[in-house]
Each structure stands twice: as structure tokens, then as C-alpha cells.
Design an enzyme around this catalytic site. Structure first.
Site, PDB file in Angstrom:
ATOM      1  N   GLY A  97      32.885  55.806  35.678  1.00 46.60           N
ATOM      2  CA  GLY A  97      33.023  55.502  37.096  1.00 46.60           C
ATOM      3  C   GLY A  97      33.394  54.057  37.330  1.00 46.60           C
ATOM      4  O   GLY A  97      33.367  53.236  36.414  1.00 46.60           O
ATOM      5  N   PRO A 153      33.228  50.081  38.590  1.00 54.54           N
ATOM      6  CA  PRO A 153      32.138  49.114  38.413  1.00 54.54           C
ATOM      7  C   PRO A 153      31.188  49.127  39.608  1.00 54.54           C
ATOM      8  O   PRO A 153      31.598  49.278  40.759  1.00 54.54           O
ATOM      9  CB  PRO A 153      32.879  47.770  38.306  1.00 54.54           C
ATOM     10  CG  PRO A 153      34.274  48.121  37.912  1.00 54.54           C
ATOM     11  CD  PRO A 153      34.558  49.453  38.524  1.00 54.54           C
ATOM     12  N   GLY A 154      29.899  48.969  39.320  1.00 59.07           N
ATOM     13  CA  GLY A 154      28.901  48.835  40.370  1.00 59.07           C
ATOM     14  C   GLY A 154      28.411  50.127  40.965  1.00 59.07           C
ATOM     15  O   GLY A 154      27.705  50.111  41.978  1.00 59.07           O
ATOM     16  N   THR A 155      28.747  51.282  40.372  1.00 60.90           N
ATOM     17  CA  THR A 155      28.343  52.557  40.957  1.00 60.90           C
ATOM     18  C   THR A 155      27.009  53.064  40.430  1.00 60.90           C
ATOM     19  O   THR A 155      26.529  54.106  40.888  1.00 60.90           O
ATOM     20  CB  THR A 155      29.421  53.625  40.702  1.00 60.90           C
ATOM     21  OG1 THR A 155      29.769  53.627  39.312  1.00 60.90           O
ATOM     22  CG2 THR A 155      30.663  53.323  41.520  1.00 60.90           C
ATOM     23  N   HIS A 169      51.194  38.572  65.700  1.00 57.03           N
ATOM     24  CA  HIS A 169      51.210  39.351  64.460  1.00 57.03           C
ATOM     25  C   HIS A 169      50.046  40.329  64.435  1.00 57.03           C
ATOM     26  O   HIS A 169      50.228  41.540  64.197  1.00 57.03           O
ATOM     27  CB  HIS A 169      51.144  38.391  63.257  1.00 57.03           C
ATOM     28  CG  HIS A 169      51.217  39.075  61.935  1.00 57.03           C
ATOM     29  ND1 HIS A 169      52.350  39.095  61.155  1.00 57.03           N
ATOM     30  CD2 HIS A 169      50.298  39.778  61.231  1.00 57.03           C
ATOM     31  CE1 HIS A 169      52.129  39.763  60.050  1.00 57.03           C
ATOM     32  NE2 HIS A 169      50.876  40.192  60.061  1.00 57.03           N
ATOM     33  N   GLU A 170      48.839  39.829  64.675  1.00 54.03           N
ATOM     34  CA  GLU A 170      47.661  40.695  64.643  1.00 54.03           C
ATOM     35  C   GLU A 170      47.666  41.684  65.796  1.00 54.03           C
ATOM     36  O   GLU A 170      47.229  42.833  65.643  1.00 54.03           O
ATOM     37  CB  GLU A 170      46.387  39.838  64.679  1.00 54.03           C
ATOM     38  CG  GLU A 170      46.213  38.887  63.503  1.00 54.03           C
ATOM     39  CD  GLU A 170      46.195  39.609  62.174  1.00 54.03           C
ATOM     40  OE1 GLU A 170      45.868  40.807  62.138  1.00 54.03           O
ATOM     41  OE2 GLU A 170      46.517  38.981  61.148  1.00 54.03           O
ATOM     42  N   ASP A 193      51.244  42.516  53.759  1.00 55.57           N
ATOM     43  CA  ASP A 193      51.618  43.787  54.392  1.00 55.57           C
ATOM     44  C   ASP A 193      52.805  44.424  53.668  1.00 55.57           C
ATOM     45  O   ASP A 193      52.817  45.635  53.407  1.00 55.57           O
ATOM     46  CB  ASP A 193      51.983  43.563  55.858  1.00 55.57           C
ATOM     47  CG  ASP A 193      50.866  42.880  56.633  1.00 55.57           C
ATOM     48  OD1 ASP A 193      49.698  43.147  56.306  1.00 55.57           O
ATOM     49  OD2 ASP A 193      51.165  42.085  57.546  1.00 55.57           O
TER      50      ASP A 193
END
Length: 694
Positions: free
Chosen positions: A239, A241-243, A462-463, A537
Site C-alpha cells: 500500500g 506510504p503512511g497507510t 486567474h483564481e 495547471d
């Protein structure tokens, strides 16, 4: 109190200090010789200066090789006042020189003595006769002969002790340099105080069912043997990392009540040839002695990487020898009755196929990213240690963290507590968790970053372009918050809450890509020019487009073909799995797909130009806007589209300046730093849009 303070400040004793003192004393004694050092002269100085002046008390020939000159006591100070002889000792001999042939020296000395006495007849100058002395080299000479070798041995022992952790730790500890081939596995048994059980592991229900079968077999072997069944010899936890793979293994150790050996794959790697294979043999020997037991190898890809088919290409004989020994121990001619091997890795695609076959690792247990229900359970475990606001909703936190692993959730809880402490609060509140999530995804706020008014206006439009397109398209991810406050390397960001779907249609991907291109389209429509702010983007859009064409078969020209290699062996290929003509066709299809999305984004923005302008002006005024602000400008999202407000996923708090910005999303489309033109990916890892097996 004063004595306690002095004892605290007093430096601790170190055995190496004694070595330093002894060496310093020996060197001082050898080179200073009790306060001085003999000065080397030659025969001419003795004959022409020292003897005629009557300063010589006696001349001694030592071991028929060296002449030592002893000065009269009243003459020592005379020579010590001269710069050249200032370091001669007070007690002789003060000078020395090599004589060469003893017979010639005796003749020369006698001739000089006769000449001086004749010249100084009646003057009182007396020249002493030669004396002779033979002495052994002594223990000091012997010491200086063996001292270099002694130093080499001492340094070698120190280095080996450091390499072996001072000989400590686990079942393979002790023995110093002679234990280099011993396995450094840590042993857990029923008497160990640090126990982790399945109650401490939140989520991972399917994985727990698999490993509990192993535990049940060790507790009740007769239940399976009566039916002729055999327990799997090995299980591989796979799995991201960190699971929680290592945590699950610790829970197995706490539940099984049998000896549990824990070792990392890197512990088998050593600078000495043959040590890795030796440690594998020693580990399984210890395991057999304590059978039934479990052996857990964390990060097994350190030694289990696929062996090279060409010995001249990226091969590592020592690592491969270690892997060969592991394969033999797991399923060779020997017997490993009662020894079950658990291993964990997040790189199962690079493991050797011989390691994954039945009879070694019989089953692979997927430990994936938690879903919303499992995230709520993980939050419940980590929130027990915090002093919380009674109104805090755990389900709300789970909805705000799609794609987060268990380690990420633990980090969110810790960051929230630190933020609350920084604000001098008595409890951790919901807003602290939102700030922590924003901090982890987008980076640290940089309100002091110098941005011109023109740049700020470009960032705002832009945002606003991202927000407008994502709000108007049905399948784009619902937006939670937009900000133009710089975070990390980003100059602005938009937070979205992606659907946790397992498959994605072509229309959904088109809408997501159009939302990504909304920022650049807004710049072009508003200012008539484009900037470098859309770097991230464009990168994400290009990768998504190539995946749609070359992997998912979503192009009419390419058809239902996929060039994705799920085996992970693409690095062994010398060329592309398609012709140059197909490559050109893929490029054309990708360009057409991106252009289609860009035209769609410009069409949406042109139709809602007034809303885009109002949204950008609101951003310039308040710097942070939320879902309800978009709803006031554009109205509700179209039917079938998910609205965060309808499920309680977003709530507006704070003063509208960005300090109280709340809400969080799985995707951020933002401007990169104008100088660096790169920015960190603020989107949590999610496999929903990736090919299976990647």
C-alpha cells in the site's frame, strides 16, 4: 542547590579522555625529555668551539654510534641564552652527533685533544677523555615500534562498534565486531510491555480479516490441520506510504501471543561481502528455535528488488546474494515449520517475481488509502489525546480530508494542537483543524510576500477563472474556498472537494481539465495576454490528456488501445511500444483534446463575464471567498452537481481576511512563484484517476 547546579554543569567522564592524557604524557616525555631536548651538532663545532673554550665536562660514545656531549654546569646557561640552543636540557647530555666510524672518531678526537692541550699549555684548558656506554633500546623504543599498530587496532575496534551500534539491540546484539553477521531483529513476545492490538488500528477492516487468520492459526492450529489445510507461509502488506502497514504488523505481534521478530530490509545491507546472506540465515535460525513465531520484514524492497537479467547492467551481487538466501530460507529444501513471514512494501511492482510466487508470499494484502468512514475512525483514535471543543464533529473532519492516509491524519491532529497552542487557546477547535489542513496542503501563509497591484489583479482573475468554470460545469469538483494569499510557492489557491469515485468518465475528465484551464482562459479574456502563472495547471492538464489518449483509450483516432505497462517493467524496454506514426497521432489527439477543454473554459467565462469580474473584485477586496459567495453571484449549481453547502462540507467563519479561512479541497489550481515558476502539488495523493496497478 549550588552543588546540584555544579554537578549538572560538570562534564561527564569519557574513557577516551584517559587515552588522550596517556598519549599526551608519553609524547611530552619523549620529545621534551624532562624539560629540554638535545641539540644536534657536528664534529667541527665540538672540535673548534666547545673543546677549546673548556665548556665540555665529558664526551660519551653511546652504542658505538652516537657521541653525547655533557657541558659544564656553569656553561649551560651561556648556551641556553643563544637562540639556537635555547631548548637544551639543564642536565646533560646537551648535544649529540653521529660519529660514523668509531676508530676514525677516536683518532680525530685524540688528535684534537693533543692539539688543544699544546695550544693552551699553561692556560688551564683540560680536554676530557672519551667514555663509552652500551645500553639496550629500552621499553620506550619498543613502545614506539608497536604504537602505530596499537593505534590502528584501537581505531578499528571503535569504528566497528559504531557500525554495529556498540554491539547492542535485539536478538542479534552483543559481540561487537564478531557479531557483524548476526541478524539485528527486535524480538517481541508475550512478556513485552509495548503491545499494540487490533483495537488500536482504526479502519483497515479487510486487511485485519486477512492477518487475523494468521493469528488464529497460530492460536488454534488444529482447527485447520484437521481439514488438511495449511496456513500461508508468508503475507505481503502492500500500500501507499503512511497507510498503516507497520502498525498492522505490530498489532499482529500483540494479538498472536507468539514470538515476533521485527527487522527492516535495510538491516540486511552491509558494506561487507556476505553479511546480508549471513544475517538472513541467522534470523531464520533464531525464528526456528522459537517456533511457532512470526518474522516481520519492513520495507522488503530494500533487498527484494527484481534481479537483473544482465550482470553488466545495474546489478548488485551482494543484494542479489541476500535475496537468494531469503528465497532459499522461505521455501528451500529446509523446513520452516511454524515460521510465518510478514513483509511490508509500497513498491510491490519492483519486487522479484520469485519472491511473490505461491509458497513464499502466498497472498498480498492491499492496505489502501482510507475511505470517509475509515478516516472518521482514524480521527477518533488520534483525537483521544487532544483537549477538544465539545462541538467538534469528527465526520466533518473526515469529509474535509479525501485522499489523506493515516499518517496524514495524525499530522493534521498534531498541527491543529500546535496552532491552538500558538493562539493561546484552552482547547482545539474546528477552525484549528481547518487551518492545519490548509497548512499541510497549501503550505505556510506568506502575507508579507511583496506583490505588485498588477500581479495581484492578475492572480485574482486567474483564481476567479478556476472558480467560475468549476462552478458552472456539472462534473467539475465542487469548490470550497478561493484565496489570493500566497502559500508555500503558490501565489494563490483554490480548494476543491473531489468525489471519492472509483471510475471516471470521459465527460468528467473533460470538465476537470476545463476547470484547470480556466485560470489561463480568464487571463487571456480579461487582459488580452497570458502569464507564466498557469505552469502547474498546464502540467496537470497535459498529463491527464496523455493518460486519456494513451492509457484509457478515450480517443476515437487511437481507439480502444492502451500503452500503459502495469507490470512496472517498462524500464527494461529500449523503445516505445508503438510506432512513430502512432506517436504523432497521439500528440495530435492530445493537442485537440486540450484545445477542446480550453475552448469550453473560454465559452463558460465569456457567458458569465459579469460574474467573473464580480468574483475577482470580491477576491481583491477580501482576499478569501467561500462556497456561499459563489452561490450568491452565480446561483446554485446545476442539477446533478454536488454542492458542498448541501452536505455541510463548508462553513464560513472568520473575518474574511484570510485568517479565518475555512474549508478544504482535494485539488488546488494556483499560480506558481513568479521567479521560480514551480510550485508544490497541493493535492493529496489519490488513485481515483490513475490506472489500476499504478
Amino acid at each position: 542547590m549550588a552543588n546540584d547546579k555544579r554537578n549538572t554543569l560538570r562534564p561527564r567522564f569519557n574513557i577516551y579522555w584517559m587515552w588522550g592524557i596517556i598519549i599526551a604524557v608519553i609524547l611530552g616525555w619523549a620529545y621534551l625529555g624532562g624539560g629540554g631536548q638535545q641539540s644536534k651538532i657536528n664534529w667541527d663545532v665540538l672540535r673548534d668551539t666547545l673543546l677549546p673554550a673548556g665548556h665540555v665536562q665529558r664526551v660519551q660514545v653511546l652504542n658505538r654510534e652516537v657521541a653525547q656531549v655533557y657541558l659544564e654546569p656553569q656553561s649551560v646557561s651561556y648556551y641556553k641564552n643563544q637562540e639556537r640552543y635555547r631548548y637544551i636540557p639543564d642536565q646533560g647530555p646537551q648535544f649529540f652527533f653521529n660519529i660514523g666510524s668509531l676508530e676514525k672518531f677516536e683518532n680525530d678526537y685524540q688528535a684534537a685533544r693533543d692539539s688543544i692541550e699544546r695550544t693552551a699549555a699553561g692556560g688551564g684548558v683540560a680536554v676530557p677523555a672519551l667514555t663509552f656506554e652500551n645500553e639496550s633500546s629500552g621499553w620506550m623504543t619498543m613502545f614506539w615500534q608497536i604504537f602505530p599498530f596499537l593505534l590502528i587496532v584501537v581505531f578499528w575496534i571503535i569504528i566497528m562498534r559504531r557500525m554495529n551500534g556498540a554491539g547492542g539491540g535485539g536478538a542479534g546484539g552483543g559481540g561487537g565486531v564478531f557479531s557483524v553477521g548476526k541478524a539485528k531483529a527486535r524480538l517481541f513476545d508475550k512478556d513485552n510491555d509495548q503491545k499494540v492490538t487490533f483495537k488500536d488500528v482504526a479502519g483497515l477492516e479487510e486487511a485485519k480479516v486477512e492477518v487475523m487468520e494468521v493469528v488464529d492459526f497460530l492460536r488454534n492450529p488444529g482447527k485447520y490441520s484437521e481439514l488438511g489445510g495449511k496456513i500461508p507461509k508468508g503475507a505481503l502488506l502492500v500500500g501507499p506510504p503512511g497507510t498503516g502497514k507497520t502498525l498492522l504488523a505490530k498489532a499482529v505481534a500483540g494479538e498472536a501471543n507468539v514470538p515476533f521478530f521485527s527487522i527492516s530490509g535495510s538491516d540486511f545491507v552491509e558494506m561487507f561481502v556476505g553479511v546480508g546472506a549471513s544475517r538472513v540465515r541467522d534470523l531464520f535460525k533464531q525464528a526456528k528455535d522459537k517456533a511457532p513465531c512470526i518474522v516481520f520484514i519492513d520495507e522488503i524492497d530494500a533487498i527484494g528488488r527484481a534481479r537483473s537479467k544482465n550482470s553488466g547492467w545495474s546489478s548488485n551481487d551482494e543484494r542479489e546474494n541476500t535475496l537468494n538466501q531469503l528465497l532459499t530460507e522461505m521455501d528451500g529444501f529446509g523446513t520452516n515449520a511454524g515460521v510465518i513471514v510478514l513483509a511490508a512494501t509500497n513498491r510491490a511492482d519492483i519486487l522479484d517475481k520469485a519472491l511473490l510466487r505461491a509458497g513464499r508470499f502466498d497472498r498480498q494484502i492491499e492496505v489502501g488509502l482510507p475511505d470517509i468512514k475509515e478516516r472518521a475512525e482514524i480521527f477518533a483514535v488520534h483525537l483521544k489525546k487532544l483537549k477538544l471543543d465539545p462541538k467538534l464533529d469528527t465526520d466533518f473532519l473526515a469529509r474535509q480530508t479525501p485522499g489523506f492516509s493515516g499518517a496524514d491524519i495524525a499530522n493534521v491532529c498534531n498541527e491543529a494542537a500546535l496552532i491552538a497552542a500558538r493562539k493561546n487557546k484552552n482547547q482545539v477547535e474546528r477552525q484549528d483543524f481547518m487551518d492545519a489542513i490548509d497548512r499541510i496542503i497549501g503550505g505556510l501563509e506568506r502575507k508579507n510576500k511583496i506583490i505588485t497591484d498588477a500581479e495581484k489583479r492578475t492572480i485574482a482573475f486567474h483564481e476567479a477563472g478556476h472558480a467560475t468554470v468549476s462552478w458552472m460545469l456539472k462534473w467539475a469538483n465542487p469548490l470550497l474556498k478561493v484565496t489570493i494569499i500566497p502559500r508555500g510557492k503558490a501565489l494563490g489557491a483554490a480548494w476543491y472537494l473531489p468525489d471519492e469515485r472509483q471510475i471516471t468518465t470521459r465527460e468528467q475528465m473533460i470538465h476537470e481539465m476545463a476547470a484547470l484551464l480556466g485560470g489561463r482562459a480568464s487571463e487571456e479574456l480579461t487582459f488580452g495576454e497570458i502569464s507564466s502563472g498557469a505552469l502547474n495547471d498546464l502540467e496537470r492538464t497535459t498529463k491527464q490528456a496523455y493518460a486519456m489518449v494513451a492509457y484509457y483509450g478515450m480517443s476515437g483516432a487511437i481507439g480502444n488501445r492502451s500503452f500503459y505497462d502495469s507490470t512496472g517493467q517498462s524500464e527494461m524496454m529500449f523503445g516505445k511500444p508503438y510506432s512513430d506514426e502512432t506517436a504523432r497521432l497521439i500528440d495530435r489527439e492530445v493537442n485537440a483534446l486540450i484545445e477542446e477543454c480550453y475552448v469550453l473554459a473560454k465559452k463558460i467565462l465569456s457567458e458569465h463575464a459579469d460574474g467573473l469580474r464580480r468574483l475577482a473584485e470580491l477576491l481583491l477586496e477580501r482576499e478569501v471567498i467561500f462556497t456561499e459567495d459563489l452561490e450568491q453571484i452565480f446561483g446554485k449549481r446545476q442539477a446533478g452537481a454536488r454542492n458542498p453547502l448541501e452536505t455541510g462540507d463548508s462553513a464560513r467563519e472568520g473575518n474574511g481576511t484570510g485568517d479565518g479561512a475555512e474549508g478544504r479541497g482535494g485539488r488546488v489550481a494556483s499560480l506558481p512563484d513568479a521567479v521560480d515558476e514551480t510550485r508544490q502539488e497541493a493535492e493529496p495523493a489519490s488513485d481515483m484517476n490513475r490506472p489500476e496497478g499504478e
